[in-house]
Design a protein around this motif. Structure first.
Motif, PDB file in Angstrom:
ATOM      1  N   VAL A  45       0.846  -1.198   0.000  1.00  0.00           N
ATOM      2  CA  VAL A  45       0.000   0.000   0.000  1.00  0.00           C
ATOM      3  C   VAL A  45       0.880   1.247   0.000  1.00  0.00           C
ATOM      4  CG1 VAL A  45      -1.890   1.201   1.166  1.00  0.00           C
ATOM      5  CG2 VAL A  45      -1.714  -1.296   1.340  1.00  0.00           C
ATOM      6  N   PHE A  46       0.546   2.195  -0.895  1.00  0.00           N
ATOM      7  CA  PHE A  46       1.317   3.425  -1.029  1.00  0.00           C
ATOM      8  C   PHE A  46       0.426   4.642  -0.795  1.00  0.00           C
ATOM      9  CE2 PHE A  46       2.454   0.410  -4.516  1.00  0.00           C
ATOM     10  CZ  PHE A  46       3.570  -0.132  -3.911  1.00  0.00           C
ATOM     11  N   ASP A  47       1.063   5.748  -0.416  1.00  0.00           N
ATOM     12  CA  ASP A  47       0.326   6.999  -0.290  1.00  0.00           C
ATOM     13  C   ASP A  47       0.296   7.707  -1.643  1.00  0.00           C
ATOM     14  OD1 ASP A  47       2.802   8.168  -0.660  1.00  0.00           O
ATOM     15  OD2 ASP A  47       2.926   9.032   1.351  1.00  0.00           O
ATOM     16  N   GLY A  48      -0.236   8.932  -1.653  1.00  0.00           N
ATOM     17  CA  GLY A  48      -0.380   9.655  -2.907  1.00  0.00           C
ATOM     18  C   GLY A  48       0.930  10.049  -3.553  1.00  0.00           C
ATOM     19  N   LYS A  49       2.033  10.006  -2.796  1.00  0.00           N
ATOM     20  CA  LYS A  49       3.341  10.349  -3.342  1.00  0.00           C
ATOM     21  C   LYS A  49       4.139   9.121  -3.753  1.00  0.00           C
ATOM     22  CE  LYS A  49       3.635  14.547  -0.502  1.00  0.00           C
ATOM     23  NZ  LYS A  49       4.414  15.261   0.547  1.00  0.00           N
ATOM     24  N   GLY A  50       3.535   7.947  -3.622  1.00  0.00           N
ATOM     25  CA  GLY A  50       4.229   6.720  -3.999  1.00  0.00           C
ATOM     26  C   GLY A  50       5.077   6.125  -2.903  1.00  0.00           C
ATOM     27  N   ASN A  51       4.928   6.637  -1.667  1.00  0.00           N
ATOM     28  CA  ASN A  51       5.701   6.118  -0.544  1.00  0.00           C
ATOM     29  C   ASN A  51       5.012   4.903   0.070  1.00  0.00           C
ATOM     30  OD1 ASN A  51       7.614   8.250  -0.749  1.00  0.00           O
ATOM     31  ND2 ASN A  51       6.217   9.582   0.367  1.00  0.00           N
ATOM     32  N   LEU A  52       5.790   3.932   0.468  1.00  0.00           N
ATOM     33  CA  LEU A  52       5.261   2.730   1.093  1.00  0.00           C
ATOM     34  C   LEU A  52       4.666   3.045   2.452  1.00  0.00           C
ATOM     35  CD1 LEU A  52       5.015  -0.386   1.045  1.00  0.00           C
ATOM     36  CD2 LEU A  52       7.313  -0.483   2.041  1.00  0.00           C
ATOM     37  N   VAL A  53       3.446   2.548   2.702  1.00  0.00           N
ATOM     38  CA  VAL A  53       2.751   2.809   3.964  1.00  0.00           C
ATOM     39  C   VAL A  53       2.479   1.514   4.729  1.00  0.00           C
ATOM     40  CG1 VAL A  53       0.694   3.806   5.029  1.00  0.00           C
ATOM     41  CG2 VAL A  53       1.667   4.868   3.001  1.00  0.00           C
ATOM     42  N   PHE A  54       1.822   0.549   4.076  1.00  0.00           N
ATOM     43  CA  PHE A  54       1.488  -0.733   4.703  1.00  0.00           C
ATOM     44  C   PHE A  54       1.932  -1.870   3.800  1.00  0.00           C
ATOM     45  CE2 PHE A  54      -2.334   1.923   5.988  1.00  0.00           C
ATOM     46  CZ  PHE A  54      -1.846   2.217   7.260  1.00  0.00           C
ATOM     47  N   ARG A  55       2.101  -3.049   4.412  1.00  0.00           N
ATOM     48  CA  ARG A  55       2.376  -4.239   3.611  1.00  0.00           C
ATOM     49  C   ARG A  55       1.890  -5.489   4.327  1.00  0.00           C
ATOM     50  NH1 ARG A  55       8.147  -6.060   4.673  1.00  0.00           N
ATOM     51  NH2 ARG A  55       9.019  -4.636   6.218  1.00  0.00           N
ATOM     52  N   VAL A  56       1.559  -6.475   3.522  1.00  0.00           N
ATOM     53  CA  VAL A  56       1.160  -7.792   4.003  1.00  0.00           C
ATOM     54  C   VAL A  56       1.945  -8.800   3.193  1.00  0.00           C
ATOM     55  CG1 VAL A  56      -0.706  -9.479   4.157  1.00  0.00           C
ATOM     56  CG2 VAL A  56      -1.155  -7.084   4.686  1.00  0.00           C
ATOM     57  N   GLU A  57       2.598  -9.724   3.878  1.00  0.00           N
ATOM     58  CA  GLU A  57       3.431 -10.703   3.185  1.00  0.00           C
ATOM     59  C   GLU A  57       3.131 -12.097   3.700  1.00  0.00           C
ATOM     60  OE1 GLU A  57       7.220  -9.201   4.150  1.00  0.00           O
ATOM     61  OE2 GLU A  57       7.077  -7.457   2.832  1.00  0.00           O
ATOM     62  N   SER A  58       2.952 -13.022   2.775  1.00  0.00           N
ATOM     63  CA  SER A  58       2.659 -14.402   3.145  1.00  0.00           C
ATOM     64  C   SER A  58       3.103 -15.322   2.039  1.00  0.00           C
ATOM     65  CB  SER A  58       1.156 -14.583   3.401  1.00  0.00           C
ATOM     66  OG  SER A  58       0.850 -15.938   3.614  1.00  0.00           O
ATOM     67  N   TYR A  59       3.680 -16.467   2.441  1.00  0.00           N
ATOM     68  CA  TYR A  59       4.061 -17.489   1.486  1.00  0.00           C
ATOM     69  C   TYR A  59       3.012 -18.586   1.408  1.00  0.00           C
ATOM     70  CZ  TYR A  59       8.773 -15.556   1.164  1.00  0.00           C
ATOM     71  OH  TYR A  59       9.846 -14.736   0.948  1.00  0.00           O
ATOM     72  N   ALA A  60       2.021 -18.552   2.283  1.00  0.00           N
ATOM     73  CA  ALA A  60       1.024 -19.628   2.329  1.00  0.00           C
ATOM     74  C   ALA A  60       0.158 -19.597   1.081  1.00  0.00           C
ATOM     75  CB  ALA A  60       0.156 -19.499   3.577  1.00  0.00           C
ATOM     76  N   GLY A  61      -0.224 -20.775   0.600  1.00  0.00           N
ATOM     77  CA  GLY A  61      -1.109 -20.855  -0.547  1.00  0.00           C
ATOM     78  C   GLY A  61      -2.553 -20.739  -0.115  1.00  0.00           C
ATOM     79  N   GLY A  62      -3.412 -20.378  -1.048  1.00  0.00           N
ATOM     80  CA  GLY A  62      -4.831 -20.274  -0.743  1.00  0.00           C
ATOM     81  C   GLY A  62      -5.128 -19.108   0.179  1.00  0.00           C
ATOM     82  N   SER A  63      -5.993 -19.317   1.148  1.00  0.00           N
ATOM     83  CA  SER A  63      -6.409 -18.272   2.077  1.00  0.00           C
ATOM     84  C   SER A  63      -5.869 -18.582   3.472  1.00  0.00           C
ATOM     85  CB  SER A  63      -7.944 -18.191   2.116  1.00  0.00           C
ATOM     86  OG  SER A  63      -8.357 -17.214   3.042  1.00  0.00           O
ATOM     87  N   PRO A  64      -4.778 -17.934   3.899  1.00  0.00           N
ATOM     88  CA  PRO A  64      -4.206 -18.223   5.211  1.00  0.00           C
ATOM     89  C   PRO A  64      -5.169 -17.862   6.332  1.00  0.00           C
ATOM     90  CG  PRO A  64      -3.214 -16.261   4.268  1.00  0.00           C
ATOM     91  CD  PRO A  64      -4.056 -16.869   3.194  1.00  0.00           C
ATOM     92  N   ARG A  65      -5.078 -18.612   7.433  1.00  0.00           N
ATOM     93  CA  ARG A  65      -5.993 -18.369   8.557  1.00  0.00           C
ATOM     94  C   ARG A  65      -5.640 -17.093   9.306  1.00  0.00           C
ATOM     95  NH1 ARG A  65      -6.987 -19.474  13.918  1.00  0.00           N
ATOM     96  NH2 ARG A  65      -4.838 -20.046  14.315  1.00  0.00           N
ATOM     97  N   GLU A  66      -4.393 -16.674   9.224  1.00  0.00           N
ATOM     98  CA  GLU A  66      -3.968 -15.486   9.955  1.00  0.00           C
ATOM     99  C   GLU A  66      -3.133 -14.584   9.059  1.00  0.00           C
ATOM    100  OE1 GLU A  66      -2.915 -15.685  14.219  1.00  0.00           O
ATOM    101  OE2 GLU A  66      -0.918 -15.076  13.553  1.00  0.00           O
ATOM    102  N   VAL A  67      -3.464 -13.302   9.054  1.00  0.00           N
ATOM    103  CA  VAL A  67      -2.753 -12.316   8.239  1.00  0.00           C
ATOM    104  C   VAL A  67      -2.351 -11.159   9.137  1.00  0.00           C
ATOM    105  CG1 VAL A  67      -2.923 -10.719   6.295  1.00  0.00           C
ATOM    106  CG2 VAL A  67      -4.033 -12.952   6.158  1.00  0.00           C
ATOM    107  N   VAL A  68      -1.109 -10.698   8.997  1.00  0.00           N
ATOM    108  CA  VAL A  68      -0.602  -9.588   9.802  1.00  0.00           C
ATOM    109  C   VAL A  68      -0.394  -8.375   8.904  1.00  0.00           C
ATOM    110  CG1 VAL A  68       1.250  -8.761  11.297  1.00  0.00           C
ATOM    111  CG2 VAL A  68       0.520 -11.148  11.430  1.00  0.00           C
ATOM    112  N   LEU A  69      -1.036  -7.266   9.258  1.00  0.00           N
ATOM    113  CA  LEU A  69      -0.834  -6.005   8.561  1.00  0.00           C
ATOM    114  C   LEU A  69       0.336  -5.281   9.217  1.00  0.00           C
ATOM    115  CD1 LEU A  69      -1.745  -3.769   6.546  1.00  0.00           C
ATOM    116  CD2 LEU A  69      -3.244  -2.920   8.374  1.00  0.00           C
ATOM    117  N   MET A  70       1.347  -4.932   8.406  1.00  0.00           N
ATOM    118  CA  MET A  70       2.549  -4.285   8.920  1.00  0.00           C
ATOM    119  C   MET A  70       2.695  -2.873   8.361  1.00  0.00           C
ATOM    120  SD  MET A  70       5.254  -7.457   8.578  1.00  0.00           S
ATOM    121  CE  MET A  70       4.833  -7.741   6.841  1.00  0.00           C
ATOM    122  N   ASP A  71       3.478  -2.051   9.071  1.00  0.00           N
ATOM    123  CA  ASP A  71       3.813  -0.746   8.522  1.00  0.00           C
ATOM    124  C   ASP A  71       4.991  -0.910   7.563  1.00  0.00           C
ATOM    125  OD1 ASP A  71       6.125  -0.954  10.056  1.00  0.00           O
ATOM    126  OD2 ASP A  71       5.540   0.582  11.499  1.00  0.00           O
TER     127      ASP A  71
END
Length: 215
Positions: free
Chosen positions: A42-68
């Protein structure tokens, strides 16, 4: 081609929340920055990184962590086990951290109806036991907490998030998802967050809808 990747600079979430009292427009890319990873960037209006979610699990993981942008856990979205309905829990920080139990903030449920409806999901404040505050009695919701209703179509990237403080209260729109102006496909879209609403929580709603849509 429309630029999607971020600039070198990063923006702290608290800076995003207060931007001259105006609505904040974020660009959501349904893709991880990690090679072969799954998630969101996720980026702001200037193209700067704001949030990210990263996972190697296939399909729909049971737990997801939103990071800055620096990789600090902001919210954890966890699918509830052994539930008769499709339910998720939203925690502050990293719910899997052994250092301290993460506070539970919301319970989310997919809207189920036999009739066509715009309703997709509902978020209710997590109920806290009054005994934890030194008294007996049943569980109660935090005072002044809002309920959130999500309406629209996630597949079309057209959503509205409405807040209501209680029965009889007029609800208000606090966030919206819409397509980007440029033809960049369904994996890149806009998340517009109204003043006073937490951008991280708005992004958690997007993650929830993605989980519900994939399950």
């Amino acid at each position: 081609m429309t630029k999607v990747h971020p600039n070198v600079a990063v923006v702290a979430p608290e800076v995003v929340e207060e931007e001259k009292g105006e609505a904040v427009s974020l660009t959501v890319w349904r893709r991880s920055l990690l090679f072969n990873g799954k998630g969101f960037t996720v980026f702001d209006g200037k193209g700067n990184l704001v949030f990210r979610v990263e996972s190697y699990a296939g399909g729909s993981p049971r737990e997801v962590v939103l990071m800055d942008a620096d990789g600090r856990a902001l919210l954890t979205i966890r699918r509830k086990k052994l539930s008769f309905a499709d339910e998720w829990l939203i925690y502050d920080g990293d719910a899997a951290s052994p250092a301290a139990p993460a506070p539970k903030r919301f319970t989310a449920r997919r809207h189920v109806s036999l009739r066509p409806t715009k309703s997709l999901a509902h978020l209710s404040p997590a109920r806290a036991s009054s005994s934890a505050a030194g008294g007996g009695g049943s569980a109660t919701a935090p005072s002044g907490a809002c309920r959130y209703d999500v309406e629209g179509s996630y597949s079309a990237r057209c959503l509205d998030v409405f807040a209501s403080a209680g029965a009889g209260e007029q609800r208000r729109r606090v966030a919206a998802v819409c397509s980007k102006e440029a033809a960049v496909g369904p994996d890149v879209f806009r998340l517009v967050v109204e003043p006073g609403f937490e951008p991280a929580l708005a992004m958690a709603v997007v993650i929830l809808l993605d989980q519900m849509h994939a399950s």
